[in-house]
Design an enzyme around this catalytic site. Structure first.
Site, short mmCIF file in Angstrom:
data_model
loop_
_atom_site.label_atom_id
_atom_site.label_comp_id
_atom_site.label_asym_id
_atom_site.label_seq_id
_atom_site.Cartn_x
_atom_site.Cartn_y
_atom_site.Cartn_z
N HIS A 295 44.22 -62.08 -72.52
CA HIS A 295 44.17 -63.53 -72.74
C HIS A 295 45.52 -64.19 -72.45
CE1 HIS A 295 42.21 -67.09 -73.71
NE2 HIS A 295 41.71 -66.81 -74.91
N ASP B 53 42.11 -67.08 -68.98
CA ASP B 53 41.46 -67.92 -69.99
C ASP B 53 39.97 -67.61 -70.06
OD1 ASP B 53 43.84 -69.20 -70.59
OD2 ASP B 53 43.55 -70.73 -69.03
#
Length: 478
Positions: free
Chosen positions: A449, A453
């Site tokens: 992450h 995204d």
């Protein structure tokens, strides 16, 4: 002056004449050893030993005594006493050391290029081969020891058949005990015969005797939880395949590949902000296509058409659509790659390896199936090289071959994402407002992450779903 020269030659001849042949042989061998030190010997494998065996005394016309000697030559190569010391081969650039495991023992005869042992590293197993045919004279390191490049591993006596002589000798030494058998038989014959059975032994009883009473033992006051299992001696061994129920323990040294896998997986958890998203794929169309064309595919390419090629091709198609999933963080920069190298996880007896299929974006189904078959076979044989597992940009792990239904894969650093495939199971799903039973597969995408995204991750996984369910989207670039 002439008289003194004669006296010197006469005294030298008398000193030589007083030597025995054994002394002359020792003297010649000592001279040969001196030549070795001075570097005057031609070659180690064909150096000759000159041993005088006869000499005679003659007198020249000038009256000076002289002697002549005869000698014979023995070649080291013919005597078979050349011993070579075999060093550890060089390791790949990213490997510094490994553990040696011997496949041969002292006295075993080996051929040229025959495998004597293996060096187990944290990535691949490197074979240790005999440079020439011969017999193993000595193992300089123990099995399981850690070795580095250049360390001497074993000594090899050059020449095949040198180790076969002691075995017949040992077999020939066995007959003497048989020669001692006749005296023993004679002694047994001279022993008095056993007395005949007494007639007063009685008749056979008709009723069985009562069973013997088992003595009562005191009940132990030690609770069951306090009984400690017996531990087997520590050291090397083989991991058990099943439990025997003997309440024993066995300690087996963790191999280097397993140590490396454990370290990398833990590093991935510590360095990546891992998040997993899921989806499901209807396998009806791809299974129908496989069933329809598998025979023609096998006839043309001599390969079976599987599901991995469809997923690998769909992944390459999705990576081209979402290049950030194919990227990687390098310090404070993001490195985008315009090529797709997909690592395919393969389970081996020693651990999980991930050989790389390179330039997948330019491959078709047949090329992918052929590459997967070759890499899988080499992985199971343990013949993968470092180059075969280096440089992947994305990884696919197929737990479905073991019947897995659901799971969350762990990223393979330094990559940024990994796709987890699972088993195909029939489940009721809603199709156009109706409930139908379809072969379904759950897929999972674990991503870092820090770089990727949720929008890119979900879009990437849906792209794979559509490409697998309908491969025509790849042809139409939809």
């Amino acid at each position: 002056m002439l008289a003194s020269s004669r006296l010197r030659h006469i005294s030298q001849f008398r000193r030589l004449a007083s030597y025995r042949p054994e002394a002359l042989q020792k003297k010649s061998l000592a001279c040969l050893a001196a030549c070795k030190v001075q570097g005057t010997e031609a070659t180690a494998s064909h150096a000759a030993v000159r041993t005088p065996i006869t000499f005679r005394h003659e007198v020249s016309q000038s009256g000076v005594p002289c002697y002549h000697s005869r000698s014979f030559h023995t070649s080291r190569h013919l005597r078979g006493d050349e011993i070579r010391t075999v060093p550890c081969p060089n390791f790949p650039e990213s490997v510094a050391e490994g553990d040696i495991q011997w496949d041969k023992a002292v006295g075993d005869a080996v051929e040229a290029d025959e495998e004597v042992g293996q060096i187990e590293t944290d990535k691949v197993n490197m074979p240790v081969q005999a440079p020439v045919a011969g017999v193993i004279e000595e193992l300089l390191v123990e099995s399981g020891a850690t070795v580095t490049a250049g360390v001497n591993l074993f000594k090899l006596r050059v020449g095949a058949g040198g180790g076969a002589a002691p075995k017949p000798a040992a077999a020939a030494a066995a007959p003497p005990p048989q020669a001692e058998a006749p005296p023993a038989a004679a002694a047994a014959a001279a022993a008095p015969p056993p007395p005949p059975p007494s007639s007063s032994a009685g008749a056979i009883p008709d009723v069985a005797p009562p069973p013997a009473r088992v003595p009562e033992l005191p009940t132990s006051s030690t609770p069951t939880s306090a009984v400690k299992p017996k531990a087997a001696p520590s050291g090397g061994g083989v991991a058990p395949t099943h439990l025997g129920g003997s309440r024993s323990e066995q300690r087996v040294k963790m191999n280097r590949m397993r140590q490396r896998i454990a370290q990398r997986l833990k590093d991935a958890q510590n360095s990546c902000a891992m998040l997993t998203t899921f989806n499901e794929i209807d396998m009806s169309n791809i299974m129908e296509m496989r069933s329809k064309y598998k025979d023609a595919f096998l006839k043309k390419y001599n390969l079976k058409l599987g599901f991995m090629s469809a997923f690998v091709k769909a992944t390459a198609f999705a990576l081209q659509d979402q290049p950030v999933v194919n990227a990687v963080i390098d310090d404070l920069e993001i490195v985008y790659r315009d090529y797709v190298d997909i690592s395919v996880a393969v389970a081996t007896p020693k651990g999980l390896v991930v050989p790389v299929i390179r330039n997948v974006e330019a491959m078709n189904y047949a090329d992918i199936e052929k590459t997967i078959a070759e890499l899988g076979e080499r992985a199971r044989e343990g013949s993968l090289a470092i180059e075969d597992m280096d440089g992947g940009t994305f990884t696919i792990s197929n737990g479905g071959v073991f019947g897995s239904m659901f799971g969350t894969p762990i990223i393979n650093p330094p990559q940024s994402a990994i796709l987890g495939m699972h088993g195909i199971f029939e489940r009721p799903v809603a199709i156009n407002g109706k409930v139908e039973v379809r072969p379904m597969m759950y897929v999972a995408l674990t991503y870092d992450h820090k770089l990727i995204d949720g929008r890119e991750a979900v879009t990437f996984l849906r792209k794979i779903k559509s490409a697998v369910e309908d491969p025509r989207t790849i042809l139409l670039d939809l």
